[in-house]
Each structure stands twice: as structure tokens, then as C-alpha cells.
Enzyme design. Structure first.
Site, PDB file in Angstrom:
ATOM      1  N   MET A 132       0.821  -1.219   0.000  1.00  0.00           N
ATOM      2  CA  MET A 132       0.000   0.000   0.000  1.00  0.00           C
ATOM      3  C   MET A 132       0.854   1.268   0.000  1.00  0.00           C
ATOM      4  O   MET A 132       0.391   2.306  -0.450  1.00  0.00           O
ATOM      5  CB  MET A 132      -0.945   0.005   1.191  1.00  0.00           C
TER       6      MET A 132
ATOM      7  N   HIS B 182      -1.408  -4.924  -6.017  1.00  0.00           N
ATOM      8  CA  HIS B 182      -1.008  -4.679  -4.634  1.00  0.00           C
ATOM      9  C   HIS B 182      -2.124  -5.047  -3.667  1.00  0.00           C
ATOM     10  O   HIS B 182      -3.283  -5.216  -4.037  1.00  0.00           O
ATOM     11  CB  HIS B 182      -0.607  -3.210  -4.439  1.00  0.00           C
ATOM     12  N   CYS B 183      -1.719  -5.182  -2.394  1.00  0.00           N
ATOM     13  CA  CYS B 183      -2.669  -5.264  -1.283  1.00  0.00           C
ATOM     14  C   CYS B 183      -2.024  -4.449  -0.169  1.00  0.00           C
ATOM     15  O   CYS B 183      -1.315  -3.486  -0.461  1.00  0.00           O
ATOM     16  CB  CYS B 183      -2.969  -6.726  -0.906  1.00  0.00           C
ATOM     17  N   ALA B 184      -2.230  -4.797   1.068  1.00  0.00           N
ATOM     18  CA  ALA B 184      -1.645  -4.008   2.156  1.00  0.00           C
ATOM     19  C   ALA B 184      -0.127  -4.189   2.231  1.00  0.00           C
ATOM     20  O   ALA B 184       0.626  -3.232   2.245  1.00  0.00           O
ATOM     21  CB  ALA B 184      -2.302  -4.374   3.485  1.00  0.00           C
TER      22      ALA B 184
ATOM     23  N   SER C 120      -2.386 -10.051  -3.028  1.00  0.00           N
ATOM     24  CA  SER C 120      -1.909  -9.653  -4.358  1.00  0.00           C
ATOM     25  C   SER C 120      -0.984 -10.717  -4.941  1.00  0.00           C
ATOM     26  O   SER C 120      -1.047 -11.013  -6.139  1.00  0.00           O
ATOM     27  CB  SER C 120      -1.211  -8.296  -4.297  1.00  0.00           C
TER      28      SER C 120
END
Length: 172
Positions: free
Chosen positions: A39, A117-119, A125
Site C-alpha cells: 500500500m 497490490h494489497c496491504a 496480491s
């Protein structure tokens, strides 16, 4: 494909995933023009612009720290949000084919660069990137993991690994 090669067990996959370097990068190019990140990079429009990203696939859409949207990136970046939880009980597999198709369509166009993406960029992701490599690049789950791990440390949760193993079995 050689059917005699079994997909490794969850335990074997976790052992493979746990090994190797643990890069602390916010983003890594894991396949030509395909970036896997967290992120921090996704929430920084300048970083996205500097990388030449034309499409963002957010695997943590709607979560508190991953508030991506069409408005946030503006007209130069196409946005696709997947409201996934990083929970072993979450069914991410329903997103495998739509996300793989989205990535394939983008990478089939000259000049396109995709950020998934993710966190943290290691579970949700990473699982979607692995699914893309399996579905459209015809890699086995093990080959996909090894390919991504050459560039980035990843660690999909057990539920996602289970779903990826099932995908591996159906693709063979």
C-alpha cells in the site's frame, strides 16, 4: 503437462515460501511489466507515475489503508478493485480468472505496466499474480512461486495456498 508431477502439499509450499531472501521493497517487478507491491507504493501517486504504471489492481479494495479508486489515480491509470480479506476462509478463487484476464489484457497492449497490490504485497496480491502466471503463462503453482520468489518474498495464507493448489489441479 506431466501429470506425474504432484502439486506440493501446503506444508511443502510453506517451506519453499519461507526460504530465500526477504526483500523489504515496497514494489518489485516480478514478470515483465508486472509489479507486485504494497500500500505504500500504491498510495503514492508519484511512485506509481515514476514506475510508468498504467493499471492498478488493488487486492485489498475498500480496506482502511487501501482506498484506491479511479478518482485517486486520475485518467492516466486504470483502476480495478478486488474487495478481498487476507483471511484463510476468504474465497479468493472467484477472482483468479477475472484478475488473470485483466492482467493478460493489459500486458497484451504495448506500453502497459500493471501494479498488483494489497496491504503488504505478500498474500492477497501475490496469490492473484500467481494465478495469472498459472492461467495465462501456463506455469505450475510451484513454477509460479519460484518465478515470483526470484524477485520478491511472498507468503500467501494457507487458505489461498489451498485455492491455488485446486487451481493447479484443474489447469493440469
Amino acid at each position: 503437462m506431466d501429470d506425474s508431477r504432484e502439486t506440493p502439499s501446503i506444508k511443502e509450499l510453506e517451506k519453499i515460501l519461507f526460504g530465500g531472501k526477504r526483500s523489504g521493497n515496497h514494489v518489485d517487478e516480478v514478470w515483465p511489466n508486472l509489479f507486485l507491491g504494497d500500500m505504500c507504493v500504491a498510495n503514492d501517486r508519484f511512485s506509481v507515475w515514476k514506475l510508468g504504471i498504467t493499471r492498478v489492481l488493488n487486492a485489498a479494495h475498500g480496506t482502511m489503508h487501501c482506498q484506491g479508486s479511479h478518482q485517486f489515480y486520475g485518467s492516466t491509470v486504470e483502476y480495478y478493485g478486488v474487495p478481498a480479506d487476507d483471511s484463510p476462509s476468504f474465497n479468493l478463487s472467484v477472482y483468479f480468472h477475472p484478475c488473470a484476464d485483466y492482467i493478460k489484457q493489459a500486458l497484451s497492449s504495448p506500453g502497459e505496466r500493471v501494479l498488483v497490490h494489497c496491504a503488504v504485497g505478500v498474500s492477497r496480491s501475490a496469490s492473484l499474480v500467481l494465478a495469472y502466471l498459472m492461467i495465462h503463462q501456463r506455469l505450475s503453482l510451484l513454477e509460479a512461486i519460484q518465478t515470483v520468489k526470484e524477485h520478491r518474498w511472498i507468503f500467501p495464507n494457507r487458505g489461498f495456498l489451498r485455492q491455488l493448489r485446486a487451481l493447479d489441479a484443474t489447469l493440469r
